[in-house]
Design an enzyme around this catalytic site. Structure first.
Site, mmCIF file in Angstrom:
data_model
loop_
_atom_site.group_PDB
_atom_site.id
_atom_site.type_symbol
_atom_site.label_atom_id
_atom_site.label_comp_id
_atom_site.label_asym_id
_atom_site.label_seq_id
_atom_site.Cartn_x
_atom_site.Cartn_y
_atom_site.Cartn_z
ATOM 1 N N CYS A 69 0.835 -1.200 0.000
ATOM 2 C CA CYS A 69 0.000 0.000 0.000
ATOM 3 C C CYS A 69 0.873 1.255 0.000
ATOM 4 O O CYS A 69 1.592 1.506 -0.960
ATOM 5 C CB CYS A 69 -0.995 -0.022 1.153
ATOM 6 S SG CYS A 69 -2.313 1.222 0.949
ATOM 7 N N GLU A 86 -3.232 -8.354 3.964
ATOM 8 C CA GLU A 86 -3.733 -8.741 5.287
ATOM 9 C C GLU A 86 -5.247 -8.583 5.409
ATOM 10 O O GLU A 86 -5.854 -9.083 6.367
ATOM 11 C CB GLU A 86 -3.020 -7.928 6.379
ATOM 12 C CG GLU A 86 -3.486 -6.501 6.563
ATOM 13 C CD GLU A 86 -2.977 -5.509 5.515
ATOM 14 O OE1 GLU A 86 -3.267 -4.300 5.675
ATOM 15 O OE2 GLU A 86 -2.296 -5.930 4.549
ATOM 16 N N HIS A 146 -4.122 -4.489 0.053
ATOM 17 C CA HIS A 146 -3.786 -4.935 1.410
ATOM 18 C C HIS A 146 -3.896 -6.457 1.498
ATOM 19 O O HIS A 146 -5.009 -6.974 1.651
ATOM 20 C CB HIS A 146 -4.755 -4.308 2.419
ATOM 21 C CG HIS A 146 -4.534 -2.857 2.642
ATOM 22 N ND1 HIS A 146 -3.671 -2.373 3.598
ATOM 23 C CD2 HIS A 146 -5.067 -1.771 2.030
ATOM 24 C CE1 HIS A 146 -3.691 -1.049 3.579
ATOM 25 N NE2 HIS A 146 -4.520 -0.653 2.623
#
Length: 199
Positions: free
Chosen positions: A80, A179, A177
């Site tokens: 990011c 995660e 992202h």
């Protein structure tokens, strides 16, 4: 294998660290220059303002350490904001690491930020994105990289093509992202661990 999340005061590092642990890495968040220099995989992650993030990296001496890693062919992954910091000037303010050529510009779209799930279109062979063409991953950003060299490995459509991932040698970045991207995100980080082992 050990991975370090470079601690430059950005948020979101703990969730990325936990995701790396699930991907098979022993992850640590630190600003220790020697540790960042020597670790198998250095990860620049986080959210926030590019200008202040770049300033903090320079102030704590980590910018030079990361440039040394890239020059030595040691793996660096940007996530990011971390991907944007791999590039040169940003319209958000400040200068990135400059290890990849090109600016970071505000998204040219009616809907900004680009927020939510979007489908990856893998555009070049990449160990990092192996098995991920056509999968959906999660984005949350208002600025995007415009690489000057042929480093783009994936794009998404958001009122035009937006660069989603880049790779050159032992440096790579993803705008989304991992995660927060469920099983495709987990696959990206598993691939990143394997990629850094082979670098």
């Amino acid at each position: 294998m050990k991975a370090i999340l470079v601690d430059y005061g950005a948020g979101n590092l703990r969730s990325v660290s936990a995701a790396l642990e699930r991907a098979g890495a022993a992850a640590e968040v630190t600003a220790d220059q020697a540790a960042v220099r020597e670790v198998a995989l250095a990860v620049i992650a986080g959210v926030g303002n590019a200008k202040s993030a770049a300033r903090r990296l320079e102030a704590c001496g980590l910018a030079d350490v990361l440039r040394e890693r890239v020059a030595a062919g040691r793996p660096v992954l940007g996530i990011c904001l971390g991907m944007q910091l791999l590039f040169e000037e940003s319209e958000e303010g400040g200068r990135g690491l400059g290890v990849l050529r090109g600016p970071v510009t505000r998204l040219r779209a009616g809907r900004v930020p680009h927020m939510g799930w979007n489908t990856l279109r893998v555009t070049a062979p990449s160990a990092l994105l192996d098995g991920l063409d056509g999968t959906d991953v999660y984005f949350a950003h208002s600025f995007a990289c415009e690489p000057a060299d042929g480093v783009v490995i994936a794009e998404v459509e958001h009122e035009g093509a937006v660069v989603a991932a880049v790779e050159r040698g032992a440096v790579a970045g993803v705008q989304f992202h991992p995660e927060r991207s469920a099983s495709p995100g987990a696959r990206v980080l598993e691939n990143a661990v394997a990629w850094s082992r082979s670098a």
